[in-house]
Design an enzyme around this catalytic site. Structure first.
Site, PDB file in Angstrom:
ATOM      1  N   ASP A  29       3.416 -10.317  26.676  1.00  0.00           N
ATOM      2  CA  ASP A  29       2.733 -10.989  25.553  1.00  0.00           C
ATOM      3  C   ASP A  29       2.133  -9.940  24.614  1.00  0.00           C
ATOM      4  O   ASP A  29       0.912  -9.851  24.455  1.00  0.00           O
ATOM      5  CB  ASP A  29       1.644 -11.963  26.064  1.00  0.00           C
ATOM      6  CG  ASP A  29       0.542 -11.276  26.851  1.00  0.00           C
ATOM      7  OD1 ASP A  29       0.777 -10.177  27.413  1.00  0.00           O
ATOM      8  OD2 ASP A  29      -0.580 -11.829  26.894  1.00  0.00           O
ATOM      9  N   HIS A  71      -3.557  -1.467  31.018  1.00  0.00           N
ATOM     10  CA  HIS A  71      -3.232  -2.257  32.214  1.00  0.00           C
ATOM     11  C   HIS A  71      -1.728  -2.362  32.458  1.00  0.00           C
ATOM     12  O   HIS A  71      -1.218  -2.010  33.524  1.00  0.00           O
ATOM     13  CB  HIS A  71      -3.786  -3.673  32.060  1.00  0.00           C
ATOM     14  CG  HIS A  71      -5.219  -3.725  31.659  1.00  0.00           C
ATOM     15  ND1 HIS A  71      -6.237  -3.503  32.538  1.00  0.00           N
ATOM     16  CD2 HIS A  71      -5.798  -3.969  30.456  1.00  0.00           C
ATOM     17  CE1 HIS A  71      -7.402  -3.625  31.913  1.00  0.00           C
ATOM     18  NE2 HIS A  71      -7.159  -3.895  30.653  1.00  0.00           N
ATOM     19  N   ASN A  88      -4.716 -12.687  32.335  1.00  0.00           N
ATOM     20  CA  ASN A  88      -3.371 -13.279  32.501  1.00  0.00           C
ATOM     21  C   ASN A  88      -3.382 -14.441  33.490  1.00  0.00           C
ATOM     22  O   ASN A  88      -2.677 -15.437  33.308  1.00  0.00           O
ATOM     23  CB  ASN A  88      -2.370 -12.221  32.988  1.00  0.00           C
ATOM     24  CG  ASN A  88      -2.078 -11.186  31.938  1.00  0.00           C
ATOM     25  OD1 ASN A  88      -2.273 -11.417  30.748  1.00  0.00           O
ATOM     26  ND2 ASN A  88      -1.628 -10.013  32.370  1.00  0.00           N
TER      27      ASN A  88
HETATM   28  C1  BDR Z   1      -4.268  -8.220  30.577  1.00  0.00           C
HETATM   29  O1  BDR Z   1      -4.680  -9.092  29.540  1.00  0.00           O
HETATM   30  C2  BDR Z   1      -4.117  -8.712  28.327  1.00  0.00           C
HETATM   31  O2  BDR Z   1      -5.072  -8.703  27.317  1.00  0.00           O
HETATM   32  C3  BDR Z   1      -3.478  -7.375  28.525  1.00  0.00           C
HETATM   33  O3  BDR Z   1      -2.290  -7.284  27.766  1.00  0.00           O
HETATM   34  C4  BDR Z   1      -3.191  -7.319  30.006  1.00  0.00           C
HETATM   35  O4  BDR Z   1      -1.922  -7.852  30.308  1.00  0.00           O
HETATM   36  C5  BDR Z   1      -5.476  -7.492  31.102  1.00  0.00           C
HETATM   37  O5  BDR Z   1      -6.373  -8.419  31.625  1.00  0.00           O
HETATM   38 CA    CA Z   2      -0.309  -8.306  28.608  1.00  0.00          CA
END
Ligand code: BDR
Ligand code: CA
Length: 312
Positions: free
Chosen positions: A11, A241, A167
């Site tokens: 995403d 991340h 997520n």
């Molecule tokens: C996750 O949330 C999104 O904002 C980042 O892309 C990453 O996948 C981190 O919590």
């Molecule tokens: Ca992400």
């Protein structure tokens, strides 16, 4: 060594964009397709960002499909407060020079898997909506999935609620379907990804790389770091991340994993999307996940820098 064949469901999103960049850059990975989920921004924007990044990366031959427009059972919550108005603020990106395939994410994943002679890896760096739907629509192709390597969840500290990670919180029901399917899982949760920081010295090294990809990543990291790094979370650097998933595939030796049983809470008023990780066998279930618990941060950042030189 044969390259690892993967599909990336993401995403984008700054850290997704870096994960995508690493996957394209590495000769040890064969990126068979990219599907986008609604998460960091609205589905139209995350899809457009995947197309813009792949255009920048010169990888316009990779099929891209947009996914479901919202979580399975909940309203979509986006993270524009982290990723900005476009979902990928901080650098000027080219407009896409190619179009997504004319089929939904679930069908692109199916088409790719159907012709594989050996199971392949799904890398998931956003909410798990597309993958849950795929498993329900095409159960006959589940044996073509070698493993799901995902960024999501946390052992301990969350980032949207005290114990929930973004997520997982966006689509807890989808995550529950995916983790309970019996497919081998590798979890890169906040407990390790918050340590996967690009600090000032690393960012300066990236800035020195004289190619348009590294320049765009520098601008994106500067934007992203403002919220996630120094300002809000009080970290020394910017936690990236999603790249932990790709780095794990490329260099598993720089990560420490522990087997556990994983399930996802969907009922809690304050904990929906919490990853319940049972290391001690209290739930009398066989381990279904390798949980990444630690990483060698310096080697992780060095890997990112090396891969960015691919675009010189
Ligand atoms: C996750 O949330 C999104 O904002 C980042 O892309 C990453 O996948 C981190 O919590
Ligand atoms: Ca992400």
């Amino acid at each position: 060594m044969k390259p690892e064949k993967i599909i990336l469901d993401c995403d984008p999103g700054h850290d997704d964009a870096l994960a995508l960049t690493m996957a394209v850059a590495s000769e040890q990975i064969e990126l068979l397709g990219v599907t986008t989920s609604a998460g960091n921004q609205t589905p139209d924007k995350t899809l457009n960002n995947a197309l813009r990044m792949l255009t920048l990366l010169g990888a316009t031959d990779i099929p891209v499909a947009g996914g479901n427009h919202r979580p399975l059972m909940r309203d979509l919550k986006i993270a524009d407060y982290v990723h900005g108005e476009t979902g990928l603020d901080g650098a000027d990106l080219p407009e896409p020079t190619f179009e997504p395939v004319h089929q939904p994410a679930v069908e692109l994943i199916a088409d790719i898997l159907r012709v594989q002679t050996e199971p392949i890896t799904l890398v998931v760096t956003g909410p798990m909506t597309n993958i849950a739907l795929f498993l329900r629509v095409h159960p006959e192709l589940e044996n073509k999935i070698k493993q799901v390597v995902f960024m999501g969840g946390a052992v301990g500290q969350g980032n949207v609620y005290p114990t929930t990670e973004f997520n997982m919180a966006v689509d807890p029901e989808a995550a529950k379907i995916v983790v309970n399917e019996g497919i081998p899982l590798v979890m890169a949760g906040l407990n390790v990804t918050l340590k996967a920081q690009i600090c000032h010295d690393g960012l300066e090294k990236i800035r020195q790389i004289n190619n348009p990809v590294a320049q765009a990543i520098t601008g994106q990291m500067e934007f992203y770091g403002k919220w996630y790094g120094q300002d809000e979370f009080g970290l020394a650097g910017t936690p990236v991340h999603d790249p932990c998933t790709i780095a794990y595939l490329l260099k598993p030796e720089i990560f420490e994993t522990h087997p556990a049983y994983l399930d996802v809470e969907t009922q809690g008023q304050l904990t929906a999307g919490e990853t319940v990780v049972d290391f001690a066998g209290l739930m009398n279930q066989k381990p279904n996940v390798k949980v990444i618990m630690d990483l060698d941060r310096q080697r992780f950042v060095d890997l990112i820098i090396d891969l960015l030189h691919h675009f010189d």
